[in-house]
Write an enzyme that holds these catalytic residues in place. Structure first.
Site, PDB file in Angstrom:
ATOM      1  N   ASN A 115     -25.031   5.262  66.835  1.00  0.00           N
ATOM      2  CA  ASN A 115     -26.194   5.436  67.718  1.00  0.00           C
ATOM      3  C   ASN A 115     -27.063   6.630  67.352  1.00  0.00           C
ATOM      4  OD1 ASN A 115     -24.270   7.204  68.683  1.00  0.00           O
ATOM      5  ND2 ASN A 115     -24.703   6.830  70.835  1.00  0.00           N
ATOM      6  N   GLU A 137     -15.591  13.407  70.939  1.00  0.00           N
ATOM      7  CA  GLU A 137     -16.818  13.213  71.728  1.00  0.00           C
ATOM      8  C   GLU A 137     -16.856  11.726  72.069  1.00  0.00           C
ATOM      9  OE1 GLU A 137     -18.880  15.410  72.798  1.00  0.00           O
ATOM     10  OE2 GLU A 137     -18.461  17.181  71.593  1.00  0.00           O
ATOM     11  N   CYS A 174     -24.527   8.221  74.561  1.00  0.00           N
ATOM     12  CA  CYS A 174     -23.328   8.522  75.360  1.00  0.00           C
ATOM     13  C   CYS A 174     -23.692   9.254  76.646  1.00  0.00           C
ATOM     14  CB  CYS A 174     -22.371   9.356  74.533  1.00  0.00           C
ATOM     15  SG  CYS A 174     -23.162  10.823  73.886  1.00  0.00           S
ATOM     16  N   GLU A 234     -19.614  20.629  70.828  1.00  0.00           N
ATOM     17  CA  GLU A 234     -20.432  20.701  69.608  1.00  0.00           C
ATOM     18  C   GLU A 234     -21.745  21.384  69.957  1.00  0.00           C
ATOM     19  OE1 GLU A 234     -20.515  16.600  68.210  1.00  0.00           O
ATOM     20  OE2 GLU A 234     -18.688  16.964  67.067  1.00  0.00           O
TER      21      GLU A 234
HETATM   22  P1  NAP Z   1     -16.558   3.095  68.018  1.00  0.00           P
HETATM   23  O1  NAP Z   1     -16.357   1.643  67.972  1.00  0.00           O
HETATM   24  O2  NAP Z   1     -15.509   3.939  68.621  1.00  0.00           O
HETATM   25  O3  NAP Z   1     -16.843   3.521  66.499  1.00  0.00           O
HETATM   26  C1  NAP Z   1     -17.106   4.858  66.157  1.00  0.00           C
HETATM   27  C2  NAP Z   1     -16.586   5.128  64.768  1.00  0.00           C
HETATM   28  O4  NAP Z   1     -15.174   4.943  64.748  1.00  0.00           O
HETATM   29  C3  NAP Z   1     -17.151   4.210  63.685  1.00  0.00           C
HETATM   30  O5  NAP Z   1     -17.330   4.964  62.502  1.00  0.00           O
HETATM   31  C4  NAP Z   1     -16.032   3.190  63.498  1.00  0.00           C
HETATM   32  O6  NAP Z   1     -15.988   2.632  62.215  1.00  0.00           O
HETATM   33  C5  NAP Z   1     -14.815   4.070  63.680  1.00  0.00           C
HETATM   34  N1  NAP Z   1     -13.593   3.364  64.040  1.00  0.00           N
HETATM   35  C6  NAP Z   1     -13.467   2.265  64.807  1.00  0.00           C
HETATM   36  N2  NAP Z   1     -12.154   1.941  64.921  1.00  0.00           N
HETATM   37  C7  NAP Z   1     -11.457   2.849  64.187  1.00  0.00           C
HETATM   38  C8  NAP Z   1     -10.059   3.057  63.927  1.00  0.00           C
HETATM   39  N3  NAP Z   1      -9.116   2.273  64.435  1.00  0.00           N
HETATM   40  N4  NAP Z   1      -9.725   4.096  63.140  1.00  0.00           N
HETATM   41  C9  NAP Z   1     -10.658   4.907  62.622  1.00  0.00           C
HETATM   42  N5  NAP Z   1     -11.988   4.765  62.840  1.00  0.00           N
HETATM   43  C10 NAP Z   1     -12.375   3.758  63.631  1.00  0.00           C
HETATM   44  O7  NAP Z   1     -17.884   3.496  68.799  1.00  0.00           O
HETATM   45  P2  NAP Z   1     -19.348   2.920  68.618  1.00  0.00           P
HETATM   46  O8  NAP Z   1     -19.458   1.635  69.323  1.00  0.00           O
HETATM   47  O9  NAP Z   1     -19.747   2.983  67.191  1.00  0.00           O
HETATM   48  O10 NAP Z   1     -20.181   4.050  69.378  1.00  0.00           O
HETATM   49  C11 NAP Z   1     -20.482   3.978  70.719  1.00  0.00           C
HETATM   50  C12 NAP Z   1     -19.539   4.868  71.519  1.00  0.00           C
HETATM   51  O11 NAP Z   1     -19.652   6.201  71.073  1.00  0.00           O
HETATM   52  C13 NAP Z   1     -19.913   4.881  72.985  1.00  0.00           C
HETATM   53  O12 NAP Z   1     -18.762   4.833  73.769  1.00  0.00           O
HETATM   54  C14 NAP Z   1     -20.586   6.249  73.140  1.00  0.00           C
HETATM   55  O13 NAP Z   1     -20.541   6.762  74.450  1.00  0.00           O
HETATM   56  C15 NAP Z   1     -19.819   7.068  72.171  1.00  0.00           C
HETATM   57  N6  NAP Z   1     -20.575   8.261  71.776  1.00  0.00           N
HETATM   58  C16 NAP Z   1     -20.168   9.470  72.252  1.00  0.00           C
HETATM   59  C17 NAP Z   1     -20.886  10.605  71.935  1.00  0.00           C
HETATM   60  C18 NAP Z   1     -20.484  11.942  72.460  1.00  0.00           C
HETATM   61  O14 NAP Z   1     -20.971  12.935  71.944  1.00  0.00           O
HETATM   62  N7  NAP Z   1     -19.622  12.031  73.455  1.00  0.00           N
HETATM   63  C19 NAP Z   1     -22.002  10.506  71.102  1.00  0.00           C
HETATM   64  C20 NAP Z   1     -22.387   9.259  70.621  1.00  0.00           C
HETATM   65  C21 NAP Z   1     -21.639   8.135  70.975  1.00  0.00           C
HETATM   66  P3  NAP Z   1     -16.656   1.203  61.875  1.00  0.00           P
HETATM   67  O15 NAP Z   1     -18.101   1.360  62.165  1.00  0.00           O
HETATM   68  O16 NAP Z   1     -16.385   1.023  60.439  1.00  0.00           O
HETATM   69  O17 NAP Z   1     -16.001   0.219  62.761  1.00  0.00           O
END
Ligand code: NAP
Length: 483
Positions: free
Chosen positions: A156, A254, A288, A461
């Site tokens: 994102n 995060e 997020c 962060e």
């Molecule tokens: P996600 O599915 O958790 O993926 C995030 C990252 O993790 C991607 O690089 C993904 O790789 C990787 N990943 C997925 N499964 C994994 C595993 N089993 N082992 C290691 N790496 C793995 O999240 P998203 O859908 O991309 O992002 C949206 C989420 O991020 C939302 O919940 C949002 O709230 C959160 N977010 C939080 C913050 C914060 O600062 N708190 C900021 C931005 C977003 P692949 O792409 O290769 O699957």
């Protein structure tokens, strides 16, 4: 794709200072606005992840011995290059992520601001001398870089979620291995290209694309990695936390949010509407810190709903490169399906749609929604929607809304609007979150600590606290000073 500096578009991983485009498996990256393939990146796994860690370990041994001034200068050059190439970086970002071009430029500026901030902060990793408990001793506390850091980032904010981690890591004297999200690898690789040109030594910053499970396994279990810094969903955060237990790694997580946005009866309603527009609809609701539940006092509910819907209906939805577009596509089909599921669930349980709708079954565009008459049994009350949907929940008093706002396992951000000073302090104190916007809908800045409590994560962060995440304290007791 028209870039002023075409070398920024790399279809190769960056490992130990080399661009690695193996002939093996690749993964195509598509433009969410058009569905067209933009390019391909290598689909790498365990072996290359280990190579990255080895390179990072070697680079770390030298980098940690450099002066803070040197690290600051390299980071400053990287910042300057990001600003110089802002149009190209934003073009790549919009192509692979979909957000409007101006918003993408805003993200690059924001991402670069972390590099600038930590280029300055590099010089300020002060230790301390503590009054000793002994007459003949001195207590000295120093700060040392933690070592090799592994980062995993989401789609994102394909630029900012990376610089927020690697700028303080490099400033502190650490090295990094990064796995960006599969949807948005090209922004990460473009940043690595500029880092290379800024003079980051080979092996210090490695970017590997591919199998997230295999790469995540190495990142969390390899003993040489001393810290894992992850931004993404709470579910994946829990998996990584479990995996990291075997090597007792430090973790920064995060994770997801479910931010309340509260409009009290004494709020400036027009300001609250503008705040909601930013807090809810930036990046098509895919942040997020997005306002996920908008609580509006009964006395101003109808006025706020009408004014918000009027503003939302003016938003232009479309390809991020088109003039005047402020809502791009969602990232993929499952995001659209989640929005649809949440809206259907709300409507089935009695919500009204003031505006919004799916624009095209085949494409990823969603016209932003405003829903009224929401209640706490609906999915949107408990789950992160991650799309352009503003659900309005009615409330009657301060205590009631605080209890409802805090009734979630998440604790990332919260927003509220009031003109009462006493209420501002009272409510800010009671909200169980890491960040609060008071009469503000946009809270992110390199100068402040970003992060959550409860299941929204661990660590911060940005700000000087973001640097401490990459430093270990070492305490030395110097004794026998009377001899
Ligand atoms: P996600 O599915 O958790 O993926 C995030 C990252 O993790 C991607 O690089 C993904 O790789 C990787 N990943 C997925 N499964 C994994 C595993 N089993 N082992 C290691 N790496 C793995 O999240 P998203 O859908 O991309 O992002 C949206 C989420 O991020 C939302 O919940 C949002 O709230 C959160 N977010 C939080 C913050 C914060 O600062 N708190 C900021 C931005 C977003 P692949 O792409 O290769 O699957």
């Amino acid at each position: 794709m028209k870039l002023n500096y075409p070398e920024l578009f790399q279809q190769a991983c960056y490992i130990d200072g080399e661009w690695v485009a193996e002939n093996g498996e690749t993964k195509a990256v598509t433009n969410p606005s058009t569905g067209q393939v933009i390019g391909e990146v290598p689909f790498l796994g365990e072996e290359q992840a280990k190579q990255c860690v080895s390179a990072a370990q070697t680079a770390y041994e030298k980098w940690k011995k450099t002066t803070a001034n040197h690290r600051a200068d390299v980071l400053r050059r990287w910042y300057d290059l990001m600003i110089e190439h802002i149009d190209d970086l934003a073009t790549i970002l919009t192509l692979e992520q979909g957000k409007p071009f101006n918003e993408a430029k805003g993200e690059i500026t924001y991402a670069a601001s972390f590099v600038q901030w930590y280029s300055e902060e590099a010089r300020r990793a002060y230790g301390e001398i503590v009054p000793s408990h002994r007459e003949n001793g001195k207590i000295v506390v120093t700060k040392e870089p933690i070592g090799v850091v592994a980062a995993i980032t989401p789609w994102n904010f394909p630029a900012a979620m990376i610089t927020r981690k690697c700028a303080p890591a490099f400033a502190a004297g650490c090295s990094m291995v990064l796995k960006p999200a599969q949807e948005t690898p090209f922004t990460a690789l473009a940043l690595a290209k500029l880092a290379q040109e800024a003079g980051l030594p080979k092996g210090l910053f490695n970017v590997v694309t591919g199998d997230s499970y295999a790469i995540g396994d190495v990142f969390t279990k390899d003993k040489r990695v001393r810290k894992v810094s992850f931004t993404g969903s709470t579910n994946v955060g829990k998996i990584l936390m479990n995996q990291s237990a075997s090597t007792i790694k430090k973790l920064a997580l995060e994770l997801g949010g479910n931010a309340p946005f509260i409009v009290f009866e004494d709020a400036d309603i027009d300001a609250a509407v503008e705040g909601a527009m930013i807090a809810k609809f930036r990046n098509a609701g895919q942040t997020c810190v997005c306002a996920n539940r908008l609580f509006v006092h009964d006395a101003v509910y109808d006025e706020f709903a009408q004014k918000l819907a009027a503003r939302v209906m003016q938003l232009k939805v479309g390809d991020g490169f088109e003039d005047g577009v402020s809502i791009g596509p969602l990232i993929n089909q499952s995001s659209v399906a989640k929005v649809q599921e949440h809206v259907d669930d709300a409507v089935a349980r009695g919500a009204n749609i003031l505006c919004g709708g799916l624009l095209d079954e085949e494409k990823l565009f969603v016209a932003p929604y405003v829903l009224t008459e929401m209640n706490d049994d609906m999915l949107m009350a408990t789950e992160e929607t991650f799309g352009p949907v503003a659900p309005l929940f009615r409330f009657h008093d301060e205590q009631e809304v605080l209890e409802r706002a805090n009734d979630t396992e998440y604790g990332l951000a919260a927003y509220f609007y009031t003109q009462s000073l006493g209420r501002a302090w009272r409510v800010a104190d009671e909200l169980e979150v890491g960040m609060v916007g008071i009469n503000e809908g946009l809270i992110s800045t390199a100068a402040a600590p970003f992060g959550g409590v409860k299941e929204s994560g661990l660590g911060r962060e940005g700000s000087r606290h973001g640097m401490d995440e990459f430093l270990e304290l070492k305490y030395m007791l110097m004794g026998g000073l009377d001899r």
